[in-house]
Design a protein around this motif. Structure first.
Motif, PDB file in Angstrom:
ATOM      1  N   LEU A   1      -6.613 134.388  32.263  1.00  6.04           N
ATOM      2  CA  LEU A   1      -6.722 133.227  31.526  1.00  6.04           C
ATOM      3  C   LEU A   1      -8.180 132.570  31.643  1.00  6.04           C
ATOM      4  O   LEU A   1      -8.976 132.180  30.711  1.00  6.04           O
ATOM      5  CB  LEU A   1      -5.799 132.210  31.605  1.00  6.04           C
ATOM      6  CG  LEU A   1      -5.845 131.083  30.984  1.00  6.04           C
ATOM      7  CD1 LEU A   1      -5.677 130.985  29.584  1.00  6.04           C
ATOM      8  CD2 LEU A   1      -4.579 129.942  31.447  1.00  6.04           C
ATOM      9  N   VAL A   2      -8.438 132.187  32.885  1.00  7.48           N
ATOM     10  CA  VAL A   2      -9.758 131.758  33.390  1.00  7.48           C
ATOM     11  C   VAL A   2     -11.165 132.426  32.978  1.00  7.48           C
ATOM     12  O   VAL A   2     -12.005 132.232  32.273  1.00  7.48           O
ATOM     13  CB  VAL A   2     -10.011 131.276  34.899  1.00  7.48           C
ATOM     14  CG1 VAL A   2     -11.435 130.626  35.234  1.00  7.48           C
ATOM     15  CG2 VAL A   2      -8.852 130.206  35.280  1.00  7.48           C
ATOM     16  N   GLY A   3     -10.864 133.742  33.289  1.00  9.20           N
ATOM     17  CA  GLY A   3     -11.942 134.655  32.852  1.00  9.20           C
ATOM     18  C   GLY A   3     -12.130 135.008  31.507  1.00  9.20           C
ATOM     19  O   GLY A   3     -13.259 134.987  30.944  1.00  9.20           O
ATOM     20  N   GLY A   4     -11.179 134.984  30.884  1.00  9.05           N
ATOM     21  CA  GLY A   4     -11.146 135.110  29.219  1.00  9.05           C
ATOM     22  C   GLY A   4     -11.794 133.910  28.494  1.00  9.05           C
ATOM     23  O   GLY A   4     -12.625 134.208  27.686  1.00  9.05           O
ATOM     24  N   VAL A   5     -11.421 132.901  28.941  1.00 13.89           N
ATOM     25  CA  VAL A   5     -11.881 131.371  28.454  1.00 13.89           C
ATOM     26  C   VAL A   5     -13.448 131.411  28.678  1.00 13.89           C
ATOM     27  O   VAL A   5     -14.072 130.929  27.785  1.00 13.89           O
ATOM     28  CB  VAL A   5     -10.937 130.115  28.941  1.00 13.89           C
ATOM     29  CG1 VAL A   5     -11.665 128.859  28.651  1.00 13.89           C
ATOM     30  CG2 VAL A   5      -9.531 130.351  28.387  1.00 13.89           C
ATOM     31  N   LEU A   6     -13.713 131.809  29.843  1.00 18.41           N
ATOM     32  CA  LEU A   6     -15.176 131.428  30.231  1.00 18.41           C
ATOM     33  C   LEU A   6     -16.015 132.655  29.411  1.00 18.41           C
ATOM     34  O   LEU A   6     -17.043 132.354  28.991  1.00 18.41           O
ATOM     35  CB  LEU A   6     -15.282 132.187  31.801  1.00 18.41           C
ATOM     36  CG  LEU A   6     -16.728 132.237  32.317  1.00 18.41           C
ATOM     37  CD1 LEU A   6     -17.491 130.923  32.248  1.00 18.41           C
ATOM     38  CD2 LEU A   6     -16.479 132.809  33.790  1.00 18.41           C
ATOM     39  N   ALA A   7     -15.491 133.664  29.128  1.00 16.74           N
ATOM     40  CA  ALA A   7     -16.094 134.846  28.275  1.00 16.74           C
ATOM     41  C   ALA A   7     -16.206 134.446  26.948  1.00 16.74           C
ATOM     42  O   ALA A   7     -17.202 134.527  26.275  1.00 16.74           O
ATOM     43  CB  ALA A   7     -15.387 136.089  28.239  1.00 16.74           C
ATOM     44  N   THR A   8     -15.130 133.319  26.409  1.00 15.76           N
ATOM     45  CA  THR A   8     -15.383 133.077  25.086  1.00 15.76           C
ATOM     46  C   THR A   8     -16.404 131.956  25.086  1.00 15.76           C
ATOM     47  O   THR A   8     -17.174 131.831  23.874  1.00 15.76           O
ATOM     48  CB  THR A   8     -13.901 132.510  24.645  1.00 15.76           C
ATOM     49  OG1 THR A   8     -12.972 133.075  24.843  1.00 15.76           O
ATOM     50  CG2 THR A   8     -14.043 131.868  23.308  1.00 15.76           C
ATOM     51  N   LEU A   9     -16.605 131.264  25.987  1.00 14.31           N
ATOM     52  CA  LEU A   9     -17.941 130.156  25.988  1.00 14.31           C
ATOM     53  C   LEU A   9     -19.232 131.117  26.049  1.00 14.31           C
ATOM     54  O   LEU A   9     -20.044 130.622  25.621  1.00 14.31           O
ATOM     55  CB  LEU A   9     -17.577 129.079  27.043  1.00 14.31           C
ATOM     56  CG  LEU A   9     -16.376 128.175  26.939  1.00 14.31           C
ATOM     57  CD1 LEU A   9     -16.348 127.301  28.060  1.00 14.31           C
ATOM     58  CD2 LEU A   9     -16.581 127.378  25.744  1.00 14.31           C
ATOM     59  N   LEU A  10     -19.152 131.975  27.004  1.00  9.81           N
ATOM     60  CA  LEU A  10     -20.355 132.595  27.358  1.00  9.81           C
ATOM     61  C   LEU A  10     -20.868 133.332  26.056  1.00  9.81           C
ATOM     62  O   LEU A  10     -22.136 133.695  25.818  1.00  9.81           O
ATOM     63  CB  LEU A  10     -20.354 133.629  28.429  1.00  9.81           C
ATOM     64  CG  LEU A  10     -20.487 132.984  29.742  1.00  9.81           C
ATOM     65  CD1 LEU A  10     -19.703 134.161  30.787  1.00  9.81           C
ATOM     66  CD2 LEU A  10     -21.666 132.772  30.293  1.00  9.81           C
ATOM     67  N   ARG A  11     -20.144 133.673  25.000  1.00  8.83           N
ATOM     68  CA  ARG A  11     -20.365 134.266  23.901  1.00  8.83           C
ATOM     69  C   ARG A  11     -21.551 133.502  23.126  1.00  8.83           C
ATOM     70  O   ARG A  11     -22.264 134.170  22.099  1.00  8.83           O
ATOM     71  CB  ARG A  11     -19.197 134.516  22.707  1.00  8.83           C
ATOM     72  CG  ARG A  11     -18.125 135.265  23.081  1.00  8.83           C
ATOM     73  CD  ARG A  11     -16.893 135.196  22.421  1.00  8.83           C
ATOM     74  NE  ARG A  11     -17.082 135.457  21.046  1.00  8.83           N
ATOM     75  CZ  ARG A  11     -17.093 134.461  20.250  1.00  8.83           C
ATOM     76  NH1 ARG A  11     -17.091 133.233  20.407  1.00  8.83           N
ATOM     77  NH2 ARG A  11     -17.176 134.791  18.810  1.00  8.83           N
ATOM     78  N   LYS A  12     -21.477 132.351  23.220  1.00  4.91           N
ATOM     79  CA  LYS A  12     -22.339 131.293  22.609  1.00  4.91           C
ATOM     80  C   LYS A  12     -23.698 131.360  23.230  1.00  4.91           C
ATOM     81  O   LYS A  12     -24.797 130.880  22.650  1.00  4.91           O
ATOM     82  CB  LYS A  12     -21.945 129.825  22.635  1.00  4.91           C
ATOM     83  CG  LYS A  12     -20.395 129.683  21.857  1.00  4.91           C
ATOM     84  CD  LYS A  12     -19.911 128.529  21.789  1.00  4.91           C
ATOM     85  CE  LYS A  12     -18.613 128.408  21.253  1.00  4.91           C
ATOM     86  NZ  LYS A  12     -18.208 126.929  21.168  1.00  4.91           N
TER      87      LYS A  12
END
Length: 333
Positions: free
Chosen positions: A162-173
């Motif tokens: 959950l945390v890694g996936g959410v972090l990766a979602t933000l890093l996409r930007k």
């Protein structure tokens, strides 16, 4: 505006018992005082990793006080009222808050009173159900403020939970030179494809990264993070190991390549922003980021509040999934 004592509410809250089971307990909700609000819960979220540690009585005694949730009642190992991902509607309180959808770091409970200073207003274009992720996005934002990714950076996120996936979602930007999601579970490739980022199993992950975010809460994951970090670079540690013992080969990459392991514990704002951002501002930024519907990817199961005690037993026995949503009576998006 407050409600008279004659209109006190009977509330129900979820408690972890001494034996590691759960139960719903009734309590009386007093009328809100000045600067307080009565919130009717719509949804709450279960952060599997942390809440499982609490259920299993594995919070280390040495940091038990530091690891308390903001509105927790009781002490570890239990009985304890715990949780920190709650979204509801303000039913009583100051005029400017009435009817607003809000996020609070509150345990699983159908009605509660909190100071309005501890509420985060959810934007109108963020569904209430998705807003339970506000506290998880906050964790990711804190890590980003800690690390400070720069133009063209090579970045790895180790651990696609959950945390890694959410972090990766933000890093996409970010305008990164490379972004990899690394996980030993090949099924996490599906998540990476949904996020339109590169996926790698540990043996195929690329090294010489400028920043590595470690989110797997495993000994092997942290060891791998050190191997993937470039010389003189940082490993940002987001995992909470609780009472797990961690063994690292510090005679290998760590000393030879002058690496740094930095904690990103969310209890305090990351040092590079601490003098210019408050915890409340960090939470509000998290709520604003949830306008992206891609975050719905991380809401993977749901139960009704009255079924939470039996549901959590099954949930913690089954690996996989991201955020479990708890729906309360009359909840709606």
């Amino acid at each position: 505006m407050t409600i008279p004592r004659a209109q006190e509410h009977q509330a129900q809250a979820y408690w972890v018992t001494e034996t590691g089971n759960g139960e719903l307990r009734r309590e009386t909700i007093e009328a809100p005082g000045p600067g307080e609000a009565l919130v009717r819960t719509l949804y709450s979220g279960v952060s599997r990793g942390t809440e499982r540690v609490v259920h299993e009585g594995r919070v280390p005694e040495r940091v038990a006080d530091l690891m308390q949730a903001p509105h927790q009642e009781g002490d570890f190992p239990g009985p304890v009222k715990y949780g920190y991902l709650s979204v509801g509607t303000v039913e009583q309180g100051p005029e400017e808050w009435l009817g607003k959808t809000v996020f609070s770091l509150h345990p699983h409970q159908d009605f509660y009173i909190v100071p309005t200073s501890q509420l985060t207003a959810i934007p109108e274009d963020v569904p209430a159900r998705r807003a339970v992720l506000t506290g998880i996005v906050e964790v990711a934002i804190n890590a980003l403020w800690e690390a400070g990714p720069r133009l063209g950076d090579r970045v790895a996120v180790v651990g696609g939970g959950l945390v890694g996936g959410v972090l990766a979602t933000l890093l996409r930007k970010y305008p990164l030179g490379r972004l990899q999601l690394v996980d030993a579970d090949p099924e996490k490739r599906n998540l990476a494809e949904m996020l339109s980022i590169e996926f790698a199993e540990p043996e195929d992950a690329k090294s010489d990264n400028d920043i590595v975010f470690h989110c797997s809460a495993s000994n092997d994951g942290l060891k791998l993070s050190l191997q993937l970090a470039g010389d003189d670079s940082d490993v940002i540690e987001l995992s909470w190991f609780a009472d797990k013992e961690v063994t690292l080969p510090l005679g290998e990459d760590f000393h030879a390549r002058r690496l740094n392991i930095r904690s990103s514990q969310v209890g305090a704002v990351a040092l590079p922003r601490r003098h210019r951002r408050t915890n409340a501002q960090r939470l509000q930024e998290a709520a604003n980021q949830l306008k992206d519907p891609l975050f719905d990817t991380f809401l993977t199961s749901e139960c009704q509040f009255q079924n939470l005690p039996t549901t959590l037993i099954k949930l913690f026995e089954q690996p996989g999934g991201f955020c479990h949503v708890v729906a309360y009576p009359n909840s709606e998006d």
